[in-house]
Scaffold this active site. Sequence first.
Site, PDB file in Angstrom:
ATOM      1  N   ARG A   1      78.720 -40.559  80.723  1.00 55.26           N
ATOM      2  CA  ARG A   1      78.547 -41.447  79.507  1.00 55.26           C
ATOM      3  C   ARG A   1      79.770 -42.741  79.657  1.00 55.26           C
ATOM      4  O   ARG A   1      80.107 -43.114  78.760  1.00 55.26           O
ATOM      5  CB  ARG A   1      78.626 -40.593  78.452  1.00 55.26           C
ATOM      6  CG  ARG A   1      77.297 -40.703  77.645  1.00 55.26           C
ATOM      7  CD  ARG A   1      77.529 -39.955  76.293  1.00 55.26           C
ATOM      8  NE  ARG A   1      78.073 -41.006  75.337  1.00 55.26           N
ATOM      9  CZ  ARG A   1      78.452 -40.250  74.189  1.00 55.26           C
ATOM     10  NH1 ARG A   1      78.394 -39.000  73.951  1.00 55.26           N
ATOM     11  NH2 ARG A   1      78.969 -41.179  73.355  1.00 55.26           N
ATOM     12  N   LYS A   2      80.708 -42.422  80.786  1.00 55.33           N
ATOM     13  CA  LYS A   2      81.828 -43.131  81.051  1.00 55.33           C
ATOM     14  C   LYS A   2      81.706 -44.301  81.293  1.00 55.33           C
ATOM     15  O   LYS A   2      80.767 -44.685  81.807  1.00 55.33           O
ATOM     16  CB  LYS A   2      82.906 -41.945  81.521  1.00 55.33           C
ATOM     17  CG  LYS A   2      83.257 -40.874  80.817  1.00 55.33           C
ATOM     18  CD  LYS A   2      83.704 -41.141  79.184  1.00 55.33           C
ATOM     19  CE  LYS A   2      84.148 -39.767  78.588  1.00 55.33           C
ATOM     20  NZ  LYS A   2      83.056 -38.880  78.293  1.00 55.33           N
ATOM     21  N   ILE A   3      82.908 -45.077  81.655  1.00 54.51           N
ATOM     22  CA  ILE A   3      82.901 -46.525  81.955  1.00 54.51           C
ATOM     23  C   ILE A   3      82.511 -46.777  83.287  1.00 54.51           C
ATOM     24  O   ILE A   3      81.556 -47.421  83.723  1.00 54.51           O
ATOM     25  CB  ILE A   3      84.248 -47.052  81.827  1.00 54.51           C
ATOM     26  CG1 ILE A   3      85.039 -47.064  80.415  1.00 54.51           C
ATOM     27  CG2 ILE A   3      84.296 -48.835  82.468  1.00 54.51           C
ATOM     28  CD1 ILE A   3      84.149 -47.704  79.444  1.00 54.51           C
TER      29      ILE A   3
END
Length: 370
Positions: A179-181
């Site tokens: 879910r990260k950048i």
Amino acid sequence: MIPITRLSIGEEEARAAADVVRSGWLMNGPQTAEFERLVAEYVGAEHAVAVSSCTTALHLGLVAAGVQPGDEVICPSFSFIATANAIRYVGATPVFVDVDPGTFNIDPELIEPAITERTTAILPVSQIGLPADIPAIMKIAARHGLTVVEDAAPSFGATVHGQRLGTLSDITCFSFDARKILTTGEGGMVTTDDGGVADRIRLLRAHAASVSTADRDRAGRVILETYPEVGFNYKITDIQAAIGVVQMGRVDEIVAERRRLGRRYDLLLDRVDGVVAPLVPEGFEHVYQSYNVRLETDRTQEQVMTDMLDLGVATRRIFAIHTQPAFRRPEQPDLPVTLEAADRTILLPLFVGLTNDEQDQVVDALGKCL
Ligand SMILES: Cc1ncc(COP(=O)(O)O)c(C=O)c1O
């Protein structure tokens, strides 16, 4: 259904991962070194050390900061459980401090009163894409001789006064989970300007072996390594790192698109009653892992999240760690802003590939639910 995130990962990443599989060297190797080089250059840090997750990055960051069993580490409660778990892993006690009601990041004004003779580190969280006030926190840390180990899991690429997170604190930890950048599936990175810290984390991530597996392999002679202390197996694989290398090639585009979507939410939500957009202080740049809104309604957070799901929009929330069974204590700290934020904010979907139509649907759905 509009999910909370959709991966921005494709053929190029698949090819890079497959190339590693075909290369015959899957563990920590040349792709890991290249991923580290790219991240260090991007954030402007002297050193970047890749590890298996941000949780393990935080654990090793605290070990490298010299945090000992019985010490206290100041952190926010309005975060993901890993923030406080990492403090427990080193036998220290998390001392939860309230967050700022505007940014929902740790309130620097409340840090100093929480410092005791047992405090050895501050662990601020740059939450959901918005940097904590790291410059202010570093000044407090300097006054008290404390180390700042920053949890910047969701905020890769975010800046304070034009400077990227990664060198503002003593030790910065990033996540590359799904879910990260940027994502490598699972993965983490520690960045620092301190060579001693970087060397120690490099050693501890690979069982504290005196010689790395790659160096033994290349030596062309027998090297009998030793294990002078207890280390960990927190290595990243070269398969993950190769995906990270490709993602780094697109980082500017990814960050710019997340910012565009964040600004577009700001404009769209201006017309919806009962919802407050995230506050981004002057000089701070948000990278919007997700878009955190405050609800001003009589309806509960759970009711709104359920209705949003029924309308085809996934949402999430950030909780208060000190209310979770693993961290609940008979004498709970007094954190009114944290409790209010955990109760009254929800995360809206924001990811590269979210279309304008989908974003309009999210905003329409929220309007209906409120
Ligand atoms: C604020 C924060 N800290 C730490 C973590 C842990 O990151 P990882 O999953 O890479 O261990 C997360 C992940 O969601 C997070 O949001």
